[in-house]
Design an enzyme around this catalytic site. Structure first.
Site, PDB file in Angstrom:
ATOM      1  N   GLU A   1       0.895  -1.155   0.000  1.00  0.00           N
ATOM      2  CA  GLU A   1       0.000   0.000   0.000  1.00  0.00           C
ATOM      3  C   GLU A   1       0.931   1.202   0.000  1.00  0.00           C
ATOM      4  O   GLU A   1       1.487   1.566   1.025  1.00  0.00           O
ATOM      5  CB  GLU A   1      -0.909  -0.006   1.227  1.00  0.00           C
ATOM      6  CG  GLU A   1      -1.750   1.235   1.358  1.00  0.00           C
ATOM      7  CD  GLU A   1      -2.448   1.615   0.067  1.00  0.00           C
ATOM      8  OE1 GLU A   1      -2.095   2.656  -0.522  1.00  0.00           O
ATOM      9  OE2 GLU A   1      -3.330   0.864  -0.379  1.00  0.00           O
TER      10      GLU A   1
ATOM     11  N   CYS B   1      -5.027   4.181   2.215  1.00  0.00           N
ATOM     12  CA  CYS B   1      -4.422   4.893   1.087  1.00  0.00           C
ATOM     13  C   CYS B   1      -5.168   6.186   0.771  1.00  0.00           C
ATOM     14  O   CYS B   1      -4.614   7.080   0.140  1.00  0.00           O
ATOM     15  CB  CYS B   1      -4.359   4.000  -0.142  1.00  0.00           C
ATOM     16  SG  CYS B   1      -5.961   3.454  -0.746  1.00  0.00           S
TER      17      CYS B   1
END
Length: 94
Positions: A19, A53
């Site tokens: 991520e 994110c």
């Protein structure tokens, strides 16, 4: 950086999931409902402990509503329960 991590994992055939995050600003304009803007910004910043994110990393507030937004945001941020809340609520925890 992501490519280097993938290369390192590939050498030893390790499973890998990355991520790498993004840049997620929150924009608050003076025609916004202040309470909705504060609540939405809190969710955008603190959901999943900020480990998302799409977690907000910058907050831009139009100058004309900056002070009331900041005051409300700080008050609600201070009232957040963070960490292992269920332990504090458990009567048997010491």
């Amino acid at each position: 950086m992501g490519k280097k991590l993938i290369e390192g994992a590939a050498r030893s055939v390790k499973p890998l999931s990355l991520e790498l995050g993004g840049h997620a600003p929150v924009l608050i304009f003076d025609d916004a409902d202040l309470n909705d803007a504060v609540d939405g910004t809190l969710r955008a910043k603190f959901r999943n402990s900020g480990q998302s994110c799409i977690a907000a990393n910058r907050i831009y507030v139009q100058r004309s509503i900056y002070e009331p937004f900041l005051k409300a945001f700080v008050e609600k941020t201070k009232a957040l329960n963070i960490g292992m809340v269920w332990i504090r609520k458990c009567k048997s925890a010491h």
